[in-house]
Design a protein around this motif. Structure first.
Motif, PDB file in Angstrom:
ATOM      1  N   VAL A 118      42.990  43.575  49.835  1.00  0.00           N
ATOM      2  CA  VAL A 118      43.079  42.994  48.491  1.00  0.00           C
ATOM      3  C   VAL A 118      43.445  44.084  47.484  1.00  0.00           C
ATOM      4  CG1 VAL A 118      41.570  41.004  48.815  1.00  0.00           C
ATOM      5  CG2 VAL A 118      40.555  43.227  48.336  1.00  0.00           C
ATOM      6  N   ASP A 119      44.280  43.732  46.545  1.00  0.00           N
ATOM      7  CA  ASP A 119      44.756  44.684  45.530  1.00  0.00           C
ATOM      8  C   ASP A 119      43.790  44.657  44.348  1.00  0.00           C
ATOM      9  OD1 ASP A 119      46.085  46.288  43.787  1.00  0.00           O
ATOM     10  OD2 ASP A 119      47.922  45.109  43.708  1.00  0.00           O
ATOM     11  N   THR A 120      42.626  45.281  44.556  1.00  0.00           N
ATOM     12  CA  THR A 120      41.580  45.287  43.540  1.00  0.00           C
ATOM     13  C   THR A 120      41.539  46.572  42.729  1.00  0.00           C
ATOM     14  OG1 THR A 120      40.089  46.051  45.274  1.00  0.00           O
ATOM     15  CG2 THR A 120      40.028  43.703  44.745  1.00  0.00           C
ATOM     16  N   GLU A 121      42.433  47.509  43.010  1.00  0.00           N
ATOM     17  CA  GLU A 121      42.342  48.803  42.332  1.00  0.00           C
ATOM     18  C   GLU A 121      42.416  48.652  40.811  1.00  0.00           C
ATOM     19  OE1 GLU A 121      41.220  51.116  43.872  1.00  0.00           O
ATOM     20  OE2 GLU A 121      41.857  50.977  45.949  1.00  0.00           O
ATOM     21  N   ALA A 122      43.237  47.725  40.326  1.00  0.00           N
ATOM     22  CA  ALA A 122      43.322  47.516  38.877  1.00  0.00           C
ATOM     23  C   ALA A 122      41.989  47.036  38.307  1.00  0.00           C
ATOM     24  CB  ALA A 122      44.428  46.511  38.553  1.00  0.00           C
ATOM     25  N   TYR A 123      41.244  46.230  39.076  1.00  0.00           N
ATOM     26  CA  TYR A 123      39.932  45.772  38.630  1.00  0.00           C
ATOM     27  C   TYR A 123      38.971  46.955  38.498  1.00  0.00           C
ATOM     28  CZ  TYR A 123      41.376  41.005  40.074  1.00  0.00           C
ATOM     29  OH  TYR A 123      42.009  39.806  40.219  1.00  0.00           O
ATOM     30  N   TRP A 124      38.974  47.829  39.516  1.00  0.00           N
ATOM     31  CA  TRP A 124      38.117  49.011  39.471  1.00  0.00           C
ATOM     32  C   TRP A 124      38.464  49.904  38.284  1.00  0.00           C
ATOM     33  CZ3 TRP A 124      33.752  49.444  42.028  1.00  0.00           C
ATOM     34  CH2 TRP A 124      33.580  48.772  43.236  1.00  0.00           C
ATOM     35  N   MET A 125      39.761  50.136  38.088  1.00  0.00           N
ATOM     36  CA  MET A 125      40.184  51.026  37.006  1.00  0.00           C
ATOM     37  C   MET A 125      39.803  50.467  35.646  1.00  0.00           C
ATOM     38  SD  MET A 125      43.882  52.336  38.394  1.00  0.00           S
ATOM     39  CE  MET A 125      43.991  53.444  39.806  1.00  0.00           C
ATOM     40  N   ALA A 126      39.952  49.165  35.459  1.00  0.00           N
ATOM     41  CA  ALA A 126      39.582  48.536  34.193  1.00  0.00           C
ATOM     42  C   ALA A 126      38.079  48.667  33.953  1.00  0.00           C
ATOM     43  CB  ALA A 126      40.000  47.075  34.188  1.00  0.00           C
ATOM     44  N   ALA A 127      37.285  48.483  35.012  1.00  0.00           N
ATOM     45  CA  ALA A 127      35.824  48.593  34.877  1.00  0.00           C
ATOM     46  C   ALA A 127      35.412  50.023  34.551  1.00  0.00           C
ATOM     47  CB  ALA A 127      35.159  48.124  36.165  1.00  0.00           C
ATOM     48  N   GLU A 128      36.056  50.997  35.195  1.00  0.00           N
ATOM     49  CA  GLU A 128      35.755  52.399  34.924  1.00  0.00           C
ATOM     50  C   GLU A 128      36.086  52.755  33.474  1.00  0.00           C
ATOM     51  OE1 GLU A 128      37.125  53.342  39.482  1.00  0.00           O
ATOM     52  OE2 GLU A 128      38.282  54.172  37.821  1.00  0.00           O
ATOM     53  N   THR A 129      37.280  52.338  33.029  1.00  0.00           N
ATOM     54  CA  THR A 129      37.731  52.654  31.676  1.00  0.00           C
ATOM     55  C   THR A 129      36.786  52.066  30.641  1.00  0.00           C
ATOM     56  OG1 THR A 129      40.036  52.774  32.395  1.00  0.00           O
ATOM     57  CG2 THR A 129      39.643  52.450  30.046  1.00  0.00           C
ATOM     58  N   ALA A 130      36.411  50.806  30.823  1.00  0.00           N
ATOM     59  CA  ALA A 130      35.505  50.150  29.869  1.00  0.00           C
ATOM     60  C   ALA A 130      34.154  50.851  29.828  1.00  0.00           C
ATOM     61  CB  ALA A 130      35.339  48.681  30.238  1.00  0.00           C
ATOM     62  N   LEU A 131      33.685  51.290  30.988  1.00  0.00           N
ATOM     63  CA  LEU A 131      32.381  51.953  31.037  1.00  0.00           C
ATOM     64  C   LEU A 131      32.425  53.303  30.326  1.00  0.00           C
ATOM     65  CD1 LEU A 131      29.473  51.931  32.032  1.00  0.00           C
ATOM     66  CD2 LEU A 131      30.278  52.911  34.201  1.00  0.00           C
ATOM     67  N   VAL A 132      33.447  54.103  30.608  1.00  0.00           N
ATOM     68  CA  VAL A 132      33.570  55.404  29.943  1.00  0.00           C
ATOM     69  C   VAL A 132      33.747  55.206  28.439  1.00  0.00           C
ATOM     70  CG1 VAL A 132      34.944  57.510  29.751  1.00  0.00           C
ATOM     71  CG2 VAL A 132      34.463  56.552  32.008  1.00  0.00           C
TER      72      VAL A 132
END
Length: 229
Positions: A18-32
């Protein structure tokens, strides 16, 4: 008569199935961002394929004032929520290849550093019983790039890792698969796999079949035998 190899196909999940990398990156960015920090695309790429605890430690260095466990839970919840809302964003050809492997009677395992609750969300949304075994990040004794998760999956399937094909998209994941002794196939997504030791690279799984993986395993297992002779 001995069944043709591979005896099993071991699948990475994020970026491969599954191409979930964009989901992870968005979650990381929002958290930082929520802690007033900055998180670049290049920093996000450096976490692709990394174990969640290692990723959390890097996010702490970027200013996230939470415990490692809290960061892992937060990111997992954010990505799992996206999967539940949007459905699995499959990589081209992945579901079709999985279905063909099942029809051919080849064992399959999902080997991911994501937590089991997220892996189970992905597996539950597949339209058929796709995997014999799931090894998640909270099951593995050590994270990728250590080979432990792949070795655990092979052991649970009752196969020699050398008789299996492992499919990966990230350098950390590929190094883990190589170290396990499996024949390794890279299907890169966001980062290059050149120099990671992959036996071969395919640009996509689209149009690929169980027969293609049999040929791939046969070719590269024979090459290993010649190299060791």
């Amino acid at each position: 008569m001995t069944s043709p190899l591979p005896a099993a196909v071991l699948w990475d999940m994020d970026g491969t199935l599954v191409d979930t990398e964009a989901y992870w990156m968005a979650a990381e960015t929002a958290l930082v961002d929520s802690f007033g920090g900055e998180w670049s695309h290049e920093q996000a790429l450096s976490l692709v394929g990394m174990g969640l605890e290692g990723s959390a430690a890097i996010l702490q260095q970027a200013g996230v004032r939470m415990s490692v466990g809290a960061i892992v839970d937060h990111l997992t919840d954010a990505v799992t929520d996206q999967l539940a809302e949007r459905g699995n964003p499959y990589r081209p050809g992945a579901v079709e290849l999985l279905r063909d492997l099942r029809a051919a009677g080849i064992k399959t395992a999902l080997v991911t550093m994501s937590l089991r609750r997220m892996a189970e969300t992905v597996v539950a949304q597949l339209p058929f019983d796709a995997f014999d075994v799931v090894i998640a990040g909270d099951d593995a004794t050590r994270p990728k790039p250590f080979p432990d998760a792949y070795l655990q999956a092979a052991r649970m399937l009752g196969v020699d890792p050398a008789d299996a094909v492992a499919i990966e998209d990230s350098p950390n994941g590929m190094r883990a698969a190589v170290a396990s002794g499996a024949v390794t196939l890279g299907v890169p997504l966001m980062v290059s796999l050149v120099g990671t030791g992959a036996d071969g690279l395919w640009p996509t799984l689209e149009g690929r079949t169980a027969a293609d993986l049999r040929d791939f395993h046969t070719e590269h297992a024979a090459r290993r035998q010649r190299a060791s002779a």
